[in-house]
Design a protein around this motif. Structure first.
Motif, PDB file in Angstrom:
ATOM      1  N   PRO A  36      64.292  11.062  66.432  1.00  0.00           N
ATOM      2  CA  PRO A  36      63.059  11.671  66.920  1.00  0.00           C
ATOM      3  C   PRO A  36      62.361  12.433  65.791  1.00  0.00           C
ATOM      4  CG  PRO A  36      64.997  12.662  67.959  1.00  0.00           C
ATOM      5  CD  PRO A  36      65.468  11.581  67.058  1.00  0.00           C
ATOM      6  N   PRO A  37      61.084  12.665  65.906  1.00  0.00           N
ATOM      7  CA  PRO A  37      60.340  13.334  64.826  1.00  0.00           C
ATOM      8  C   PRO A  37      60.897  14.714  64.462  1.00  0.00           C
ATOM      9  CG  PRO A  37      58.830  12.399  66.421  1.00  0.00           C
ATOM     10  CD  PRO A  37      60.198  12.219  66.973  1.00  0.00           C
ATOM     11  N   ALA A  38      61.392  15.470  65.429  1.00  0.00           N
ATOM     12  CA  ALA A  38      61.918  16.806  65.128  1.00  0.00           C
ATOM     13  C   ALA A  38      63.167  16.707  64.256  1.00  0.00           C
ATOM     14  CB  ALA A  38      62.235  17.547  66.420  1.00  0.00           C
ATOM     15  N   VAL A  39      64.023  15.754  64.544  1.00  0.00           N
ATOM     16  CA  VAL A  39      65.245  15.581  63.747  1.00  0.00           C
ATOM     17  C   VAL A  39      64.888  15.072  62.358  1.00  0.00           C
ATOM     18  CG1 VAL A  39      67.429  14.319  63.599  1.00  0.00           C
ATOM     19  CG2 VAL A  39      66.669  15.218  65.790  1.00  0.00           C
ATOM     20  N   ARG A  40      63.925  14.164  62.280  1.00  0.00           N
ATOM     21  CA  ARG A  40      63.487  13.646  60.989  1.00  0.00           C
ATOM     22  C   ARG A  40      62.960  14.781  60.105  1.00  0.00           C
ATOM     23  NH1 ARG A  40      59.099  10.122  61.876  1.00  0.00           N
ATOM     24  NH2 ARG A  40      60.264   9.519  63.710  1.00  0.00           N
ATOM     25  N   THR A  41      62.237  15.708  60.709  1.00  0.00           N
ATOM     26  CA  THR A  41      61.728  16.864  59.977  1.00  0.00           C
ATOM     27  C   THR A  41      62.880  17.726  59.471  1.00  0.00           C
ATOM     28  OG1 THR A  41      59.742  16.868  61.323  1.00  0.00           O
ATOM     29  CG2 THR A  41      60.251  18.893  60.135  1.00  0.00           C
ATOM     30  N   GLU A  42      63.880  17.920  60.315  1.00  0.00           N
ATOM     31  CA  GLU A  42      65.039  18.726  59.905  1.00  0.00           C
ATOM     32  C   GLU A  42      65.831  18.035  58.798  1.00  0.00           C
ATOM     33  OE1 GLU A  42      65.727  21.815  60.642  1.00  0.00           O
ATOM     34  OE2 GLU A  42      63.944  21.855  61.891  1.00  0.00           O
ATOM     35  N   VAL A  43      65.924  16.722  58.836  1.00  0.00           N
ATOM     36  CA  VAL A  43      66.617  15.992  57.777  1.00  0.00           C
ATOM     37  C   VAL A  43      65.882  16.183  56.452  1.00  0.00           C
ATOM     38  CG1 VAL A  43      67.201  13.681  56.924  1.00  0.00           C
ATOM     39  CG2 VAL A  43      67.714  14.299  59.271  1.00  0.00           C
ATOM     40  N   ALA A 111      75.365  24.919  49.979  1.00  0.00           N
ATOM     41  CA  ALA A 111      75.282  23.609  50.632  1.00  0.00           C
ATOM     42  C   ALA A 111      75.846  23.679  52.050  1.00  0.00           C
ATOM     43  CB  ALA A 111      76.018  22.552  49.824  1.00  0.00           C
ATOM     44  N   GLU A 112      76.970  24.380  52.222  1.00  0.00           N
ATOM     45  CA  GLU A 112      77.537  24.513  53.567  1.00  0.00           C
ATOM     46  C   GLU A 112      76.621  25.314  54.475  1.00  0.00           C
ATOM     47  OE1 GLU A 112      81.379  26.136  52.769  1.00  0.00           O
ATOM     48  OE2 GLU A 112      82.252  24.156  52.348  1.00  0.00           O
ATOM     49  N   ARG A 113      75.990  26.347  53.939  1.00  0.00           N
ATOM     50  CA  ARG A 113      75.045  27.122  54.752  1.00  0.00           C
ATOM     51  C   ARG A 113      73.849  26.262  55.150  1.00  0.00           C
ATOM     52  NH1 ARG A 113      72.358  32.501  52.472  1.00  0.00           N
ATOM     53  NH2 ARG A 113      71.356  30.934  51.186  1.00  0.00           N
ATOM     54  N   ASN A 114      73.344  25.449  54.212  1.00  0.00           N
ATOM     55  CA  ASN A 114      72.234  24.546  54.539  1.00  0.00           C
ATOM     56  C   ASN A 114      72.634  23.582  55.654  1.00  0.00           C
ATOM     57  OD1 ASN A 114      70.554  25.648  52.587  1.00  0.00           O
ATOM     58  ND2 ASN A 114      71.108  24.133  51.050  1.00  0.00           N
ATOM     59  N   GLU A 115      73.841  23.053  55.585  1.00  0.00           N
ATOM     60  CA  GLU A 115      74.289  22.115  56.609  1.00  0.00           C
ATOM     61  C   GLU A 115      74.495  22.797  57.954  1.00  0.00           C
ATOM     62  OE1 GLU A 115      77.665  20.258  54.837  1.00  0.00           O
ATOM     63  OE2 GLU A 115      76.434  19.173  53.382  1.00  0.00           O
ATOM     64  N   ARG A 116      74.991  24.043  57.941  1.00  0.00           N
ATOM     65  CA  ARG A 116      75.124  24.785  59.207  1.00  0.00           C
ATOM     66  C   ARG A 116      73.754  25.026  59.829  1.00  0.00           C
ATOM     67  NH1 ARG A 116      78.993  27.758  56.448  1.00  0.00           N
ATOM     68  NH2 ARG A 116      77.466  29.400  56.014  1.00  0.00           N
ATOM     69  N   GLU A 117      72.782  25.404  59.010  1.00  0.00           N
ATOM     70  CA  GLU A 117      71.425  25.630  59.523  1.00  0.00           C
ATOM     71  C   GLU A 117      70.847  24.335  60.085  1.00  0.00           C
ATOM     72  OE1 GLU A 117      69.238  27.303  56.294  1.00  0.00           O
ATOM     73  OE2 GLU A 117      70.304  29.217  56.386  1.00  0.00           O
ATOM     74  N   TYR A 118      71.105  23.219  59.413  1.00  0.00           N
ATOM     75  CA  TYR A 118      70.622  21.929  59.899  1.00  0.00           C
ATOM     76  C   TYR A 118      71.256  21.592  61.243  1.00  0.00           C
ATOM     77  CZ  TYR A 118      70.549  16.882  60.440  1.00  0.00           C
ATOM     78  OH  TYR A 118      70.432  15.632  60.962  1.00  0.00           O
ATOM     79  N   THR A 119      72.562  21.774  61.325  1.00  0.00           N
ATOM     80  CA  THR A 119      73.264  21.467  62.587  1.00  0.00           C
ATOM     81  C   THR A 119      72.753  22.341  63.709  1.00  0.00           C
ATOM     82  OG1 THR A 119      75.218  20.868  61.316  1.00  0.00           O
ATOM     83  CG2 THR A 119      75.547  21.276  63.646  1.00  0.00           C
ATOM     84  N   ARG A 120      72.572  23.616  63.431  1.00  0.00           N
ATOM     85  CA  ARG A 120      72.050  24.529  64.434  1.00  0.00           C
ATOM     86  C   ARG A 120      70.640  24.125  64.892  1.00  0.00           C
ATOM     87  NH1 ARG A 120      74.308  29.153  62.405  1.00  0.00           N
ATOM     88  NH2 ARG A 120      72.724  29.190  60.790  1.00  0.00           N
ATOM     89  N   ALA A 121      69.803  23.727  63.939  1.00  0.00           N
ATOM     90  CA  ALA A 121      68.433  23.334  64.277  1.00  0.00           C
ATOM     91  C   ALA A 121      68.407  22.044  65.087  1.00  0.00           C
ATOM     92  CB  ALA A 121      67.607  23.187  62.998  1.00  0.00           C
ATOM     93  N   VAL A 122      69.256  21.077  64.722  1.00  0.00           N
ATOM     94  CA  VAL A 122      69.262  19.801  65.439  1.00  0.00           C
ATOM     95  C   VAL A 122      69.823  19.967  66.838  1.00  0.00           C
ATOM     96  CG1 VAL A 122      70.304  17.500  65.457  1.00  0.00           C
ATOM     97  CG2 VAL A 122      69.285  18.371  63.364  1.00  0.00           C
ATOM     98  N   GLU A 123      70.888  20.754  66.966  1.00  0.00           N
ATOM     99  CA  GLU A 123      71.468  20.960  68.297  1.00  0.00           C
ATOM    100  C   GLU A 123      70.549  21.776  69.178  1.00  0.00           C
ATOM    101  OE1 GLU A 123      75.231  22.725  67.465  1.00  0.00           O
ATOM    102  OE2 GLU A 123      76.183  20.796  67.024  1.00  0.00           O
ATOM    103  N   GLY A 124      69.743  22.637  68.587  1.00  0.00           N
ATOM    104  CA  GLY A 124      68.828  23.462  69.369  1.00  0.00           C
ATOM    105  C   GLY A 124      67.587  22.709  69.831  1.00  0.00           C
ATOM    106  N   SER A 125      67.256  21.617  69.158  1.00  0.00           N
ATOM    107  CA  SER A 125      66.035  20.887  69.550  1.00  0.00           C
ATOM    108  C   SER A 125      66.305  19.798  70.542  1.00  0.00           C
ATOM    109  CB  SER A 125      65.376  20.267  68.310  1.00  0.00           C
ATOM    110  OG  SER A 125      66.229  19.356  67.673  1.00  0.00           O
TER     111      SER A 125
END
Length: 125
Positions: A36-43, A111-125
């Motif tokens: 979805p567009p939101a996940v693509r933006t987060e990637v 890098a781990e913090r970036n990945e945690r933020e990404y996971t949090r953002a994707v799971e929240g959307s």
């Protein structure tokens, strides 16, 4: 002596004896984007953050290591001229490795913090 005839050159494009014409090229059909567009933006945001961290570490390392020989060349060792070569080798060959470890540790944590933020953002959307 008679000259031997030169055999005629042939261009081989398919197996001998086949008469089928080569197939025309057809590009593969485009598959729909499963993200979805939101996940693509987060990637994209994750990739940019990882790139920034990598460039920061690489740039810092390049600047510090590249300026060490210049620094050692310009700072005289106890007023007697240039720094002894053994000291230069010791600094460049041994003392730089703790800097590598510090920068590598910082990069891994970032890098781990970036990945945690990404996971949090994707799971929240």
């Amino acid at each position: 002596m008679a000259a031997e005839p030169v055999p005629r050159r042939e261009v081989v494009t398919r197996a001998p004896g086949t008469t089928a014409a080569p197939r025309a090229y057809r590009p593969a059909p485009e598959r729909p984007d499963p993200l979805p567009p939101a996940v693509r933006t987060e990637v994209r945001r994750l990739i940019r953050a990882q790139l920034r961290a990598g460039l920061a570490v690489g740039g810092t390392l390049a600047v510090l290591v590249a300026t060490l020989p210049l620094l050692l060349r310009t700072v005289p060792g106890s007023g007697l001229g240039p720094v002894p070569p053994l000291l230069v080798w010791a600094v460049l060959g041994i003392a730089v490795y703790p800097l590598f470890l510090v920068l590598a540790g910082w990069y891994v944590r970032r890098a781990e913090r970036n990945e945690r933020e990404y996971t949090r953002a994707v799971e929240g959307s």
